[in-house]
Design a protein around this motif. Structure first.
Motif, PDB file in Angstrom:
ATOM      1  N   UNK A  75      -9.345 -55.334 -37.538  1.00 37.21           N
ATOM      2  CA  UNK A  75     -10.086 -56.517 -37.988  1.00 37.21           C
ATOM      3  C   UNK A  75      -9.284 -57.775 -37.671  1.00 37.21           C
ATOM      4  N   UNK A  76      -7.991 -57.762 -38.047  1.00 44.17           N
ATOM      5  CA  UNK A  76      -7.148 -58.927 -37.803  1.00 44.17           C
ATOM      6  C   UNK A  76      -6.998 -59.183 -36.301  1.00 44.17           C
ATOM      7  N   UNK A  77      -6.829 -58.117 -35.514  1.00 48.95           N
ATOM      8  CA  UNK A  77      -6.597 -58.272 -34.068  1.00 48.95           C
ATOM      9  C   UNK A  77      -7.806 -58.885 -33.372  1.00 48.95           C
ATOM     10  N   UNK A  78      -9.028 -58.381 -33.682  1.00 47.57           N
ATOM     11  CA  UNK A  78     -10.174 -58.934 -32.964  1.00 47.57           C
ATOM     12  C   UNK A  78     -10.590 -60.290 -33.533  1.00 47.57           C
ATOM     13  N   UNK A  79     -10.302 -60.517 -34.831  1.00 46.16           N
ATOM     14  CA  UNK A  79     -10.560 -61.862 -35.371  1.00 46.16           C
ATOM     15  C   UNK A  79      -9.682 -62.880 -34.647  1.00 46.16           C
ATOM     16  N   UNK A  80      -8.406 -62.541 -34.459  1.00 45.51           N
ATOM     17  CA  UNK A  80      -7.483 -63.442 -33.753  1.00 45.51           C
ATOM     18  C   UNK A  80      -7.950 -63.660 -32.312  1.00 45.51           C
ATOM     19  N   UNK A  81      -8.423 -62.581 -31.655  1.00 38.99           N
ATOM     20  CA  UNK A  81      -8.902 -62.691 -30.271  1.00 38.99           C
ATOM     21  C   UNK A  81     -10.095 -63.633 -30.190  1.00 38.99           C
ATOM     22  N   UNK A  82     -11.040 -63.460 -31.125  1.00 33.94           N
ATOM     23  CA  UNK A  82     -12.200 -64.339 -31.160  1.00 33.94           C
ATOM     24  C   UNK A  82     -11.802 -65.786 -31.413  1.00 33.94           C
ATOM     25  N   UNK A  83     -10.877 -65.997 -32.354  1.00 31.93           N
ATOM     26  CA  UNK A  83     -10.463 -67.352 -32.729  1.00 31.93           C
ATOM     27  C   UNK A  83      -9.773 -68.071 -31.571  1.00 31.93           C
ATOM     28  N   UNK A  96     -18.176 -66.955 -21.060  1.00 34.11           N
ATOM     29  CA  UNK A  96     -17.044 -66.765 -21.972  1.00 34.11           C
ATOM     30  C   UNK A  96     -17.466 -67.017 -23.420  1.00 34.11           C
ATOM     31  N   UNK A  97     -18.326 -68.029 -23.618  1.00 32.23           N
ATOM     32  CA  UNK A  97     -18.818 -68.320 -24.977  1.00 32.23           C
ATOM     33  C   UNK A  97     -19.613 -67.142 -25.512  1.00 32.23           C
ATOM     34  N   UNK A  98     -20.510 -66.589 -24.664  1.00 34.54           N
ATOM     35  CA  UNK A  98     -21.304 -65.432 -25.084  1.00 34.54           C
ATOM     36  C   UNK A  98     -20.386 -64.284 -25.487  1.00 34.54           C
ATOM     37  N   UNK A  99     -19.369 -64.044 -24.676  1.00 37.51           N
ATOM     38  CA  UNK A  99     -18.430 -62.960 -24.969  1.00 37.51           C
ATOM     39  C   UNK A  99     -17.725 -63.193 -26.309  1.00 37.51           C
ATOM     40  N   UNK A 100     -17.329 -64.449 -26.578  1.00 44.74           N
ATOM     41  CA  UNK A 100     -16.639 -64.763 -27.835  1.00 44.74           C
ATOM     42  C   UNK A 100     -17.580 -64.573 -29.026  1.00 44.74           C
ATOM     43  N   UNK A 101     -18.848 -64.968 -28.858  1.00 47.95           N
ATOM     44  CA  UNK A 101     -19.829 -64.804 -29.944  1.00 47.95           C
ATOM     45  C   UNK A 101     -20.030 -63.325 -30.258  1.00 47.95           C
ATOM     46  N   UNK A 102     -20.170 -62.501 -29.199  1.00 47.02           N
ATOM     47  CA  UNK A 102     -20.338 -61.055 -29.409  1.00 47.02           C
ATOM     48  C   UNK A 102     -19.108 -60.484 -30.119  1.00 47.02           C
ATOM     49  N   UNK A 103     -17.918 -60.981 -29.739  1.00 42.75           N
ATOM     50  CA  UNK A 103     -16.695 -60.523 -30.396  1.00 42.75           C
ATOM     51  C   UNK A 103     -16.739 -60.814 -31.894  1.00 42.75           C
ATOM     52  N   UNK A 104     -17.270 -61.989 -32.269  1.00 43.73           N
ATOM     53  CA  UNK A 104     -17.371 -62.312 -33.697  1.00 43.73           C
ATOM     54  C   UNK A 104     -18.373 -61.402 -34.412  1.00 43.73           C
ATOM     55  N   UNK A 105     -19.383 -60.923 -33.664  1.00 42.62           N
ATOM     56  CA  UNK A 105     -20.277 -59.913 -34.228  1.00 42.62           C
ATOM     57  C   UNK A 105     -19.501 -58.652 -34.580  1.00 42.62           C
ATOM     58  N   UNK A 153      -6.941 -67.103 -38.740  1.00 50.36           N
ATOM     59  CA  UNK A 153      -7.577 -67.815 -37.628  1.00 50.36           C
ATOM     60  C   UNK A 153      -6.850 -69.122 -37.346  1.00 50.36           C
ATOM     61  N   UNK A 154      -6.440 -69.843 -38.409  1.00 52.51           N
ATOM     62  CA  UNK A 154      -5.721 -71.102 -38.237  1.00 52.51           C
ATOM     63  C   UNK A 154      -4.392 -70.877 -37.511  1.00 52.51           C
ATOM     64  N   UNK A 155      -3.663 -69.846 -37.931  1.00 47.77           N
ATOM     65  CA  UNK A 155      -2.397 -69.514 -37.280  1.00 47.77           C
ATOM     66  C   UNK A 155      -2.614 -69.140 -35.825  1.00 47.77           C
ATOM     67  N   UNK A 156      -3.651 -68.322 -35.570  1.00 47.53           N
ATOM     68  CA  UNK A 156      -3.908 -67.835 -34.213  1.00 47.53           C
ATOM     69  C   UNK A 156      -4.267 -68.981 -33.260  1.00 47.53           C
ATOM     70  N   UNK A 157      -5.161 -69.878 -33.677  1.00 45.44           N
ATOM     71  CA  UNK A 157      -5.560 -70.967 -32.775  1.00 45.44           C
ATOM     72  C   UNK A 157      -4.382 -71.912 -32.529  1.00 45.44           C
ATOM     73  N   UNK A 158      -3.546 -72.132 -33.551  1.00 47.97           N
ATOM     74  CA  UNK A 158      -2.388 -73.007 -33.367  1.00 47.97           C
ATOM     75  C   UNK A 158      -1.403 -72.403 -32.369  1.00 47.97           C
ATOM     76  N   UNK A 159      -1.164 -71.097 -32.493  1.00 48.89           N
ATOM     77  CA  UNK A 159      -0.262 -70.428 -31.552  1.00 48.89           C
ATOM     78  C   UNK A 159      -0.824 -70.524 -30.132  1.00 48.89           C
TER      79      UNK A 159
END
Lengths: 193, 193
Positions: A104-112, A144-153, B109-115
């Motif tokens: 959860x943390x890894x893909x949230x960070x990827x999306x962010x 890229x935006x579409x891909x990021x949105x799907x990632x947030x799904x 998310x805040x930490x990730x985007x800043x990094x």
């Protein structure tokens, strides 16, 4: 009395089977999402008069591809394990709990980070002299935006999955704790009786 | 029997009190971390021959400041509530559980985007013609990096806190569920007796 016990057992088995199916589906959907976000990003490149831009030029998008790949693989593997009609053991519950949280943390960070890069590419930043690359590479940014949105799904499904696995783990722990406040009524009843 | 019950009650109270203190500390540490990350980022600006750069020029750093502010406020408030010697109710357990999860995701998310922004500012990106701004604004980048690292410290504490609150919530749920596998031994004993 025995009949009641038997009935309860059947109802219990049915509930367990329904929950197993539900969890398997809950793990297969993010697999599909991660896979589509991955493929979409992998195919994302654009060449025009300004030059050429590919997902691999940006660290954030490379990370998104890796995170989605790991997410898809783990989702498939965990769906298979969950689908097997076996009672879940304590080490298995701990493993699912831990890996679900990490994923959860890894893909949230990827999306962010991907959203942040897209934000910068769309708006640019005057102070730091970064140009708005999406002006010249609109198609690239759209994909890229579409891909990021799907990632947030997929993140949303994983947030739910990490709750499910923490429920499955922690609800195993309270039963023996007689000193727990929730059992006070039972304790008092026992002493009075 | 009564003596035993009394002893159990005292031991129970002591355990609860120790756990309460532990959780209060666990909530005060990220408050301090969020606050220092916030102050460090707020004071982060640099002017030189190349121009001037402030945290507010970058969306990611503005978000970091907001997320850390909310984190510090929530941590303090939740620490006060936890410190009060009252039994936790079900709505309170749900609220803590939900907000702890949301806060964890928000500051991660805040930490990730800043990094990500710091990575881009340090390395630049040739393909997208973004310059390595840290070459000219070294002091700015150093302070921002420290702030991001401290934020990740707060993320680690919040990851633990969200586990604690999900444990506190979900361990309340299993007690009444007689069909739960963990209670099988008790059920069998009851039927046999």
């Amino acid at each position: 009395m025995e009949k009641l016990g038997g009935k309860g057992g059947v109802a219990n088995e049915e509930t367990t089977s329904t929950m197993r199916t539900a969890e398997t589906i809950l793990r297969l959907i993010p697999m599909a999402l991660c896979l589509s976000a991955l493929v979409l990003m992998l195919k994302d490149s654009q060449s025009n008069d300004f030059g050429s831009l590919s997902y691999s030029d940006l660290g954030a998008f490379r990370y998104l591809v890796h995170a989605n790949g790991i997410c898809a693989g783990y989702s498939l593997l965990s769906a298979i394990i969950v689908a097997m009609p076996r009672p879940s053991t304590m080490p298995q519950a701990w493993t699912f709990f831990f890996l679900d949280q990490v994923l959860t943390y890894a893909i949230l960070a990827a999306g962010a980070v991907s959203v942040e890069v897209l934000y910068l590419a769309r708006k640019g930043d005057m102070a730091i002299t970064w140009s708005a690359a999406c002006m010249s590479f609109g198609g690239f940014c759209y994909k890229a935006t579409t891909s990021a949105v799907i990632t947030f799904g997929a993140v949303a499904f994983y947030a739910v999955l990490s709750l499910v696995s923490s429920y499955k783990l922690f609800s195993k722990y309270s039963a023996p704790a007689l000193t727990y406040p929730g059992n006070k009524a039972m304790e008092i009843a026992a002493f009075q009786g």
